[in-house]
Scaffold this active site. Structure first.
Site, PDB file in Angstrom:
ATOM      1  CG  ASP A   1      -0.224  -0.132   2.532  1.00  0.00           C
ATOM      2  OD1 ASP A   1       0.961  -0.505   2.525  1.00  0.00           O
ATOM      3  OD2 ASP A   1      -0.856   0.103   3.575  1.00  0.00           O
ATOM      4  CD  GLN A   2       6.374   0.995   1.080  1.00  0.00           C
ATOM      5  OE1 GLN A   2       6.820   0.274   1.956  1.00  0.00           O
ATOM      6  NE2 GLN A   2       7.114   1.374   0.051  1.00  0.00           N
TER       7      GLN A   2
ATOM      8  N   GLY B   1      17.582  12.677 -20.690  1.00  0.00           N
ATOM      9  CA  GLY B   1      18.110  12.465 -22.028  1.00  0.00           C
ATOM     10  C   GLY B   1      19.040  11.294 -22.141  1.00  0.00           C
ATOM     11  N   GLY B   2      20.353  11.568 -22.213  1.00  0.00           N
ATOM     12  CA  GLY B   2      21.312  10.517 -22.521  1.00  0.00           C
ATOM     13  C   GLY B   2      21.348  10.270 -24.021  1.00  0.00           C
ATOM     14  CD1 TRP B   3      23.471   6.683 -28.182  1.00  0.00           C
ATOM     15  CD2 TRP B   3      24.554   8.623 -28.405  1.00  0.00           C
ATOM     16  NE1 TRP B   3      23.934   6.751 -29.481  1.00  0.00           N
ATOM     17  CE2 TRP B   3      24.610   7.933 -29.635  1.00  0.00           C
ATOM     18  CE3 TRP B   3      25.170   9.865 -28.288  1.00  0.00           C
ATOM     19  CZ2 TRP B   3      25.255   8.457 -30.750  1.00  0.00           C
ATOM     20  CZ3 TRP B   3      25.819  10.389 -29.408  1.00  0.00           C
ATOM     21  CH2 TRP B   3      25.851   9.682 -30.611  1.00  0.00           C
TER      22      TRP B   3
ATOM     23  CD  GLU C   1      24.927  12.044 -24.382  1.00  0.00           C
ATOM     24  OE1 GLU C   1      25.405  11.247 -25.221  1.00  0.00           O
ATOM     25  OE2 GLU C   1      24.900  11.789 -23.172  1.00  0.00           O
TER      26      GLU C   1
ATOM     27  CE1 TYR D   1      31.549   9.383 -20.558  1.00  0.00           C
ATOM     28  CE2 TYR D   1      32.657  10.081 -18.561  1.00  0.00           C
ATOM     29  CZ  TYR D   1      31.503   9.982 -19.317  1.00  0.00           C
ATOM     30  OH  TYR D   1      30.327  10.489 -18.838  1.00  0.00           O
ATOM     31  CG  ASP D   2      32.615   6.751 -24.565  1.00  0.00           C
ATOM     32  OD1 ASP D   2      33.227   5.822 -24.013  1.00  0.00           O
ATOM     33  OD2 ASP D   2      31.369   6.846 -24.543  1.00  0.00           O
TER      34      ASP D   2
END
Length: 447
Positions: free
Chosen positions: A126-127, A153-155, A211, A287-288
């Site tokens: 019930d939460q 978003g994100g890729w 992106e 990175y990448d």
């Protein structure tokens, strides 16, 4: 299983990745407040430490919100970014159970038992709130200085950002919908969960992960030349509406953005001085720089590099365009990019490769804990470029480029020496169970 979206951020792991890296880019203020005594990241005058938690990691990886606490990461982070929230075709923040588009089950419907709950209490039927959102709320109660941001978003989920940001009316509607859903916590009713205000208090701000404005991203992501100015207006609209709510609530809601390495992408999509006035900070792609879809094994996250992408080059590009150093948060990877079929001898770096290296979750993408096990097996040798600040492992055929504790320690020193805003982690589920990487990063930033 859904792939980690940052795996494809920028050039992407695709057959034409090399051309993308050359032509597109390699992808993806208020000071942090003090909190829990004894926590280095939550103490006064500390640098930001921002970690991404992936919504989908609770499945195959079985990385739960509880693990952020058990690993020691929670006490070291200033910000936790929840990846990701989606933008609907109608230009509003999207919530629901739509395969590949939204996962309300993971977000706030899924019940957790006592063994996997942050506070050791099982969810009940019930939460109004369960799933990751409730666990994030419990994590904040245990670590009061930790701020939780919803990353939009994100890729994969930047598809409709350009449409949402296109007009004054669309921007107002988009921002209002995101604040209503995540900050006010008015979740859609789903399986007895949700309802008005059910997620209030979970999120402390919004992270924009478009992106990319003004330049190519994922295959179905819309982009337009006018995105550059529209992104500035979108940031201003988020700031305006967040501040209006904050004034009523007597608090500050933070606003950040994930931004790219390549200068061509920066110039196509970002009016740097203008957006920085309304953003608390930005997290820089660190990175990448090279990805496993390319035909040559190369560094993915070097601190310095001659005639190549690097952390230092990214920082300089943003500083040169008017970004304040204190608002630049350097991204670091808790994963590696890997190639197999590497030929040409030597230590493997810069040599031709047959394709992405086999890995547990996605070929060419290996969690740090997975790469550490390869080193400990004795089959791989660790190599370092101490001048340029990066590492890789090689067994004569397969090469992985990654950040280990030594690399992170040097990057932390760089952040401090340049008086930057801190470090960002993609993503927390790549670390060891005892938080080897987050502890090394924290020690470097706050030692």
């Amino acid at each position: 299983m859904r792939l980690p979206r940052r795996l494809l951020s920028s050039a992407g792991v695709v057959a034409s990745a090399l051309a993308l890296v050359v032509g597109l880019a390699p992808a993806s203020s208020a000071a942090p407040q003090s909190a829990t005594a004894g926590s280095s990241a939550h103490g006064k005058n500390t640098l930001r430490q921002v970690g991404y938690f992936t919504q989908w990691g609770v499945y195959g990886r079985d990385y739960q919100v509880q693990d952020i606490d058990l690993s020691g990461a929670a006490e070291r982070l200033t910000h936790l970014n929840y990846a990701f929230g989606n933008v609907s075709p109608q230009g509003e923040c999207l919530m629901g159970n739509i395969p590949g588009e939204a996962d309300a089950w993971a977000d706030y419907v899924r019940p957790l038992d006592a063994a996997t709950s942050v506070d050791g209490l099982a969810d009940t039927w019930d939460q109004p709130l369960a799933g990751n959102f409730l666990q994030l709320k419990k994590l904040k109660q245990k670590h009061p200085g930790l701020k939780v941001m919803i990353s939009l978003g994100g890729w994969s989920w930047s598809t409709h950002f350009s449409d949402a940001a296109r007009t004054d009316a669309s921007r107002k509607r988009f921002v209002s919908s995101c604040i209503d859903l995540y900050i006010k916590g008015n979740l859609p009713a789903d399986s007895g969960r949700g309802g008005p205000g059910s997620a209030a208090g979970v999120f402390d701000g919004i992270d924009l992960d478009w992106e990319w404005p003004g330049s190519e991203g994922d295959v179905d992501t819309v982009f337009r030349p006018e995105d550059r100015k529209n992104f500035t207006k979108l940031v201003a609209e988020f700031r305006k509406q967040l501040d209006a709510l904050g004034k009523r609530k007597h608090r500050h809601y933070e606003l950040s953005a994930f931004v790219p390495t390549a200068e061509s992408k920066i110039d196509a999509g970002f009016e740097v001085p203008k957006i920085m006035r309304n953003l608390d900070f930005v997290t820089l792609q660190g990175y990448d720089f090279h990805v496993s879809g390319e035909p040559v094994a190369n560094q993915q996250s070097a601190l310095f590099a001659d005639d190549d992408f690097s952390v230092h080059g990214t920082v300089e590009a943003w500083l040169d365009r008017g970004a304040p150093a204190r608002k630049l948060v350097v991204g670091v990877p808790f994963y590696g990019q890997g190639w197999t079929g590497v030929t040409g001898g030597g230590d493997g770096l810069g040599q031709p490769a047959a394709g992405p290296a086999p890995a547990t979750w996605a070929n060419g993408y290996g969690d740090y804990k997975e790469l550490k096990a390869l080193v400990e097996s004795g089959d791989f040798t660790v190599h370092r470029d101490r001048r340029n600040g990066h590492a890789w492992i090689f067994d004569g055929t397969t090469l992985w480029t990654y950040d280990d504790p030594q690399v992170l320690a040097r990057k932390a020193e760089y952040v401090k020496d340049r008086r930057l805003g801190g470090a960002m982690i993609w993503s927390l589920d790549g670390d060891t169970a005892d938080g080897e990487l987050i502890k090394a990063l924290d020690a470097g930033l706050n030692g």
